[in-house]
Design a protein around this motif. Structure first.
Motif, mmCIF file in Angstrom:
data_model
loop_
_atom_site.group_PDB
_atom_site.id
_atom_site.type_symbol
_atom_site.label_atom_id
_atom_site.label_comp_id
_atom_site.label_asym_id
_atom_site.label_seq_id
_atom_site.Cartn_x
_atom_site.Cartn_y
_atom_site.Cartn_z
ATOM 1 N N TRP A 62 38.512 39.174 45.014
ATOM 2 C CA TRP A 62 38.494 38.769 43.829
ATOM 3 C C TRP A 62 39.286 37.317 43.629
ATOM 4 C CZ3 TRP A 62 37.113 41.419 39.208
ATOM 5 C CH2 TRP A 62 36.566 42.648 39.325
ATOM 6 N N ARG A 63 38.691 36.603 42.629
ATOM 7 C CA ARG A 63 39.197 35.182 42.576
ATOM 8 C C ARG A 63 39.405 34.888 40.995
ATOM 9 N NH1 ARG A 63 39.214 31.764 46.901
ATOM 10 N NH2 ARG A 63 38.209 32.708 48.765
ATOM 11 N N ASP A 64 40.427 34.157 40.709
ATOM 12 C CA ASP A 64 40.504 33.850 39.148
ATOM 13 C C ASP A 64 39.903 32.383 38.906
ATOM 14 O OD1 ASP A 64 42.119 31.727 40.377
ATOM 15 O OD2 ASP A 64 44.014 32.493 39.772
ATOM 16 N N ALA A 65 39.783 32.136 37.632
ATOM 17 C CA ALA A 65 38.902 30.731 37.453
ATOM 18 C C ALA A 65 39.376 29.600 38.157
ATOM 19 C CB ALA A 65 39.254 30.346 35.746
ATOM 20 N N ILE A 70 43.201 36.861 44.147
ATOM 21 C CA ILE A 70 43.882 37.814 43.439
ATOM 22 C C ILE A 70 43.789 39.219 44.324
ATOM 23 C CG2 ILE A 70 43.913 39.169 41.520
ATOM 24 C CD1 ILE A 70 42.177 37.105 40.045
ATOM 25 N N PHE A 100 43.693 43.314 33.241
ATOM 26 C CA PHE A 100 43.367 42.135 33.039
ATOM 27 C C PHE A 100 44.443 41.422 32.080
ATOM 28 C CE2 PHE A 100 39.357 43.965 34.152
ATOM 29 C CZ PHE A 100 39.065 43.054 35.280
ATOM 30 N N GLY A 104 39.505 35.671 30.357
ATOM 31 C CA GLY A 104 39.087 34.406 31.412
ATOM 32 C C GLY A 104 37.884 35.010 32.386
ATOM 33 N N PHE A 106 36.416 35.342 36.042
ATOM 34 C CA PHE A 106 36.582 35.807 37.249
ATOM 35 C C PHE A 106 35.680 35.623 38.309
ATOM 36 C CE2 PHE A 106 39.674 37.817 34.366
ATOM 37 C CZ PHE A 106 40.813 37.493 35.032
#
Length: 129
Positions: A62-65, A70, A100, A104, A106
């Protein structure tokens, strides 16, 4: 190697060599934040060529913006069986109670043997009353 399916869905099952998907999506809506999701799944179907024998590592991250990772990647292994010509890795990655903290975007990335193979976005939005 080719990724045939990589998607979010409400639920998924495997039976008799088939993957059954229910309710594919790319957006979750919440009334307030932080928010905890209900259960959902991420499904990957990766087809290997007969020459790709042996064991393969599949992982989701998982990656954020901003592209930041993550948590820890979830890793699975598949072994291709040349006698049965098993060349398909069908995985259902269960997601329970993801938190969350704000709306945003993801990105979940699938890697095969350490190499990026596919990615899928997940948009988390505020529900407008």
């Amino acid at each position: 190697m080719q990724v045939e399916i990589f998607t979010f869905c409400d639920a998924a099952t495997r039976h008799a060599g088939k993957v059954n998907l229910i309710g594919t999506f790319d957006t979750l809506h919440f009334s307030e934040f932080p928010a905890e999701s209900g259960p959902f799944a991420l499904v990957s179907v990766v087809r290997f060529s007969p020459d790709d024998g042996g064991e393969h590592e599949l992982a989701i991250e998982w990656r954020d913006a901003d592209g930041g990772v993550i948590g820890e990647p979830e890793v699975r292994y598949t072994r291709l069986d040349p006698l049965r010509r098993r060349d398909l890795a069908q995985d259902i990655w269960s997601c329970y109670g993801k938190t969350f903290f704000a709306p945003g975007e993801f990105l979940v990335q699938l890697t095969v043997d350490g190499q990026a193979a596919a990615s899928v976005p997940l948009f988390v939005k505020s529900r407008v009353s």
